[in-house]
Write a protein that holds these residues in place. Structure first.
Motif, short mmCIF file in Angstrom:
data_model
loop_
_atom_site.label_atom_id
_atom_site.label_comp_id
_atom_site.label_asym_id
_atom_site.label_seq_id
_atom_site.Cartn_x
_atom_site.Cartn_y
_atom_site.Cartn_z
N GLN A 150 0.83 -1.21 0.00
CA GLN A 150 0.00 0.00 0.00
C GLN A 150 0.86 1.25 0.00
O GLN A 150 0.58 2.22 -0.70
CB GLN A 150 -0.95 0.00 1.20
CG GLN A 150 -1.88 1.19 1.24
CD GLN A 150 -2.76 1.30 0.00
OE1 GLN A 150 -3.32 0.32 -0.47
NE2 GLN A 150 -2.87 2.49 -0.54
N ARG A 151 1.95 1.25 0.76
CA ARG A 151 2.86 2.41 0.79
C ARG A 151 3.47 2.64 -0.59
O ARG A 151 3.60 3.77 -1.04
CB ARG A 151 3.97 2.19 1.82
CG ARG A 151 3.53 2.40 3.23
CD ARG A 151 4.70 2.24 4.16
NE ARG A 151 4.28 2.38 5.53
CZ ARG A 151 5.09 2.19 6.56
NH1 ARG A 151 6.36 1.89 6.37
NH2 ARG A 151 4.64 2.33 7.79
N THR A 152 3.89 1.55 -1.23
CA THR A 152 4.48 1.66 -2.56
C THR A 152 3.48 2.23 -3.55
O THR A 152 3.80 3.12 -4.34
CB THR A 152 4.98 0.28 -3.03
OG1 THR A 152 5.96 -0.19 -2.10
CG2 THR A 152 5.61 0.36 -4.42
N LYS A 153 2.24 1.73 -3.49
CA LYS A 153 1.19 2.22 -4.38
C LYS A 153 0.94 3.70 -4.14
O LYS A 153 0.84 4.49 -5.09
CB LYS A 153 -0.09 1.42 -4.18
CG LYS A 153 -1.23 1.85 -5.09
CD LYS A 153 -2.51 1.08 -4.76
CE LYS A 153 -3.67 1.49 -5.63
NZ LYS A 153 -3.89 2.90 -5.79
N THR A 154 0.87 4.11 -2.89
CA THR A 154 0.64 5.52 -2.55
C THR A 154 1.77 6.39 -3.08
O THR A 154 1.53 7.46 -3.64
CB THR A 154 0.49 5.68 -1.02
OG1 THR A 154 -0.61 4.86 -0.59
CG2 THR A 154 0.24 7.12 -0.64
N ALA A 155 3.01 5.92 -2.92
CA ALA A 155 4.17 6.69 -3.40
C ALA A 155 4.16 6.79 -4.92
O ALA A 155 4.42 7.87 -5.48
CB ALA A 155 5.46 6.03 -2.92
N LEU A 156 3.83 5.70 -5.60
CA LEU A 156 3.76 5.74 -7.06
C LEU A 156 2.65 6.66 -7.55
O LEU A 156 2.83 7.42 -8.51
CB LEU A 156 3.55 4.33 -7.63
CG LEU A 156 4.74 3.38 -7.52
CD1 LEU A 156 4.35 1.98 -7.95
CD2 LEU A 156 5.90 3.88 -8.36
N ALA A 158 1.52 9.28 -6.00
CA ALA A 158 1.98 10.65 -5.75
C ALA A 158 2.96 11.09 -6.84
O ALA A 158 2.90 12.23 -7.32
CB ALA A 158 2.61 10.76 -4.37
N MET A 159 3.87 10.18 -7.24
CA MET A 159 4.81 10.52 -8.30
C MET A 159 4.10 10.77 -9.62
O MET A 159 4.43 11.72 -10.34
CB MET A 159 5.85 9.39 -8.46
CG MET A 159 6.86 9.35 -7.34
SD MET A 159 8.08 8.01 -7.37
CE MET A 159 8.10 7.39 -9.00
N ARG A 160 3.11 9.95 -9.93
CA ARG A 160 2.34 10.13 -11.17
C ARG A 160 1.59 11.46 -11.15
O ARG A 160 1.51 12.15 -12.15
CB ARG A 160 1.37 8.97 -11.36
CG ARG A 160 2.04 7.69 -11.76
CD ARG A 160 1.01 6.60 -12.09
NE ARG A 160 1.69 5.34 -12.20
CZ ARG A 160 1.54 4.30 -11.39
NH1 ARG A 160 0.68 4.37 -10.38
NH2 ARG A 160 2.21 3.18 -11.58
N LYS A 161 1.02 11.79 -9.99
CA LYS A 161 0.26 13.03 -9.85
C LYS A 161 1.17 14.24 -10.05
O LYS A 161 0.80 15.22 -10.70
CB LYS A 161 -0.38 13.08 -8.46
CG LYS A 161 -1.26 14.27 -8.26
CD LYS A 161 -1.91 14.24 -6.89
CE LYS A 161 -2.75 15.50 -6.68
NZ LYS A 161 -3.35 15.53 -5.37
N ASN A 162 2.40 14.16 -9.52
CA ASN A 162 3.35 15.26 -9.65
C ASN A 162 3.84 15.42 -11.09
O ASN A 162 4.19 16.52 -11.52
CB ASN A 162 4.54 15.08 -8.71
CG ASN A 162 4.14 15.31 -7.26
OD1 ASN A 162 3.18 16.00 -6.97
ND2 ASN A 162 4.90 14.73 -6.35
N LYS A 163 3.92 14.32 -11.85
CA LYS A 163 4.33 14.38 -13.25
C LYS A 163 3.27 15.00 -14.12
O LYS A 163 3.56 15.65 -15.11
CB LYS A 163 4.66 12.98 -13.78
CG LYS A 163 6.02 12.49 -13.41
CD LYS A 163 6.31 11.19 -14.13
CE LYS A 163 7.73 10.76 -13.92
NZ LYS A 163 8.01 9.51 -14.63
N GLY A 164 1.98 14.69 -13.77
CA GLY A 164 0.88 15.09 -14.65
C GLY A 164 0.21 16.27 -14.19
O GLY A 164 0.05 17.35 -14.37
#
Length: 164
Positions: A150-156, A158-164
């Motif tokens: 779940q932590r990994t999914k949340t971090a990914l 967040a990274m996708r959101k920051n890119k887009g």
């Protein structure tokens, strides 16, 4: 510790009665406490679907319930010997302390275990430093590996959101 003892341990940790847990996993209210007592005493062993239901109701991983029987020092030693055979665990001495280390020659098994042990070490250090409570540390331990996924999914996310 056998599965029944683990069920009792987590049930008590959550402050649940046998009846309440039994009802949560679908036993009739009239016999829920009796059925659960049979599993906790070892008279009966839950099948995998019931083990999953118990884990869900207790908020833990099924792996936390299915801990190998390590009730004796000898049982623990043989578990460690098996880990040495399968995963390349090595018994060693670091300064004046006995420790278990990972064998780098085990390739992908080493990398996988190194990542998992590193996660454990970080959580244990947060607990020792007072950054998280005993309850938070226990939650991490007893819901592992789901909590890490779940932590990994949340971090990914967040990274996708920051890119887009």
């Amino acid at each position: 510790m056998a599965i029944g003892e683990r069920i009792r341990f987590f049930r008590n940790l959550k402050g649940m009665t046998q009846k309440l847990l039994g009802v949560k996993v679908g036993f009739p209210e009239k016999t829920a406490d009796i059925r659960l007592a049979q599993y906790e005493s070892g008279t009966r062993t839950p099948k995998s679907d019931l083990t999953q239901s118990l884990a869900d109701a207790l908020g833990v991983s099924t792996m936390a319930l299915n801990v190998p029987d390590i009730d004796t020092d000898i049982g623990l030693m043989h578990t460690l010997f098996a880990l040495e055979d399968i995963y390349g665990f090595k018994i060693d001495k670091l300064e004046d302390e006995i420790c278990i280390r990972l064998d780098k020659d085990k390739g992908t098994a080493y990398i996988s275990l190194l990542q998992q042990f590193s996660s454990w070490q970080k959580e244990a250090e947060k607990f020792r430093n007072g950054e998280i409570s005993k309850e938070e540390y226990d939650h991490w331990r007893y819901t592992y590996p789901e909590v890490e996924a779940q932590r990994t999914k949340t971090a990914l996310d967040a990274m996708r959101k920051n890119k887009g």
